[in-house]
Design an enzyme around this catalytic site. Structure first.
Site, PDB file in Angstrom:
ATOM      1  N   GLY A   1       0.786  -1.301  -0.001  1.00 53.19           N
ATOM      2  CA  GLY A   1      -0.135  -0.105   0.181  1.00 53.19           C
ATOM      3  C   GLY A   1       0.835   1.226   0.016  1.00 53.19           C
TER       4      GLY A   1
ATOM      5  N   GLY B   1      -0.004  -5.695   0.855  1.00 51.51           N
ATOM      6  CA  GLY B   1      -0.804  -5.715  -0.148  1.00 51.51           C
ATOM      7  C   GLY B   1      -0.418  -6.253  -1.489  1.00 51.51           C
TER       8      GLY B   1
END
Length: 385
Positions: A72, A119
């Site tokens: 992220g 992520g």
């Protein structure tokens, strides 16, 4: 929405259609292909379009440059800290996308060269085939900055053998390509110099037949032999320590093991664990433990609640302090509040796990015919703007 630094006219995700093959390239190499709201939206659009396209059979995803994806965009979260829910849209879209990656109907291959963290790794691990190299580096380091293990990893880690999941989530320990295959987080190990050739082979295959794709990858892959000092060879210690009921007990048990002969590797891991956010550690341990009893949709809904409550600073501002220390001021000297595990009240931790109203949860479609429903645009978050 928090502002993102995007270079004008630079396509952050490239989507190519090559007969029956579809190729996604994460294209922010200077930012290590971090995941922004635009990246999430584009990847989701491509995957939905191609799942519905009868001609599309094989989906390949890779990263441009020296990283697959570093996860992220932390600066995006930090810049949005003063504006309530500035990052809600990207968070919602990401967790909704994670479900669709896990349950995708077409054959997918991730070609993972370089960094694959947090992520970013959620675009690798759930794939039918995930190919790693000697330069692949994986970790889920979120707890250390006051966040939690997300993007489906509270589910993935909780289903790893023994208590390896707690170890990876709490320590942010890195795994290399060989270790990823051995741990079941990747399917094949291919030497990096052969990766471009493998990509060409898969494109020329022009088929999504799983056996054919597997055979093609195996033409290039090699058997993995773990290095003697690999953490995966320390399973008995990890299971003994990270099976304990609380973070404090885990640390105490780990300290006891560190004093024994041959356990010098524990020192650096312990140091990192003790420097991590006490709140982040407590939330993460509970989330992984809950993941063992949850389905994937339940885990993703829980992660959405945790992320939004953490970004709203419901019980602590540690996530912003962690990002500041790591990527803004880069002083690596975060001042956590509360400052120690014994000061983090269990009642406060309970608060961030509380369910939202049903229509404010991530809408994970349960029926096949409505598989691509539940998008952000149809939620009260979007319609009440």
């Amino acid at each position: 929405m928090a502002q993102e630094v995007v270079i004008p006219n630079e396509e952050v995700v490239l989507g190519e259609e090559l007969d029956n093959v579809r190729l996604i390239t994460l294209n922010r190499p200077r930012q290590l292909n971090v995941i922004s709201s635009e990246v999430v939206s584009l990847v989701a659009d491509y995957l939905e379009k191609w799942e519905k396209d009868n001609k599309a059979e094989l989906i390949i995803i890779k990263g441009a440059g020296r990283a697959f994806s570093a996860g992220g965009d932390l600066k995006m979260f930090y810049d949005g800290r003063k504006s309530r829910d500035s990052c809600l849209e990207v968070v919602y879209r990401m967790y909704w996308l994670c479900y669709h990656i896990h349950t995708y109907k077409k054959t997918q291959v991730a070609l993972v060269h370089g960094i694959s963290m947090g992520g970013g790794a959620s675009l690798m691990v759930p794939m039918k085939f995930s190919v790693v190299t000697e330069k692949t580096v994986f970790s889920t380091p979120e707890a250390s900055i006051g966040f939690h293990t997300d993007c489906g990893f509270s589910y993935i880690h909780s289903h790893l053998p023994g208590h390896l999941g707690e170890y990876l989530a709490l320590t942010g320990a890195r795994l290399n390509g060989k270790e990823l295959v051995a741990a079941g987080l990747a399917t094949h190990f291919v030497p990096s110099e052969k990766l471009p050739e493998l990509e060409k082979r898969l494109i020329s295959l022009n088929s999504g037949d799983k056996n054919a794709v597997k055979s093609a990858i195996e033409e290039f892959s090699v058997e993995v032999q773990l290095d003697e000092d690999s953490v995966l060879n320390k399973k008995s210690i990890i299971d003994e320590c990270f099976s304990k009921d609380s973070v404090a007990e885990i640390i105490k048990s780990f300290e006891a093991e560190a004093s024994k002969e041959g356990n010098g590797w524990i020192g650096a891991v312990l140091k990192g664990l003790k420097r991590s956010s006490p709140t982040g550690l407590k939330i993460t341990l509970r989330s992984i433990r809950d993941g063992r009893k949850q389905t994937l949709p339940e885990s993703l809904k829980k992660e959405f609640r945790l992320t939004m409550n953490i970004l709203r600073a419901s019980i602590s501002e540690d996530v912003y302090e962690g990002i500041r220390a790591l990527t803004i001021d880069k002083d690596n000297a975060p001042k956590w509040e509360p400052s120690s595990l014994d000061k983090v009240e269990d009642e406060k931790i309970d608060l961030v796990f509380q369910p939202f109203k049903e229509d404010l949860e991530v809408q994970i479609p349960e029926k096949e015919e409505s598989r691509w429903h539940g998008k952000y645009e149809t939620t009260p978050y979007a319609t009440s703007k």
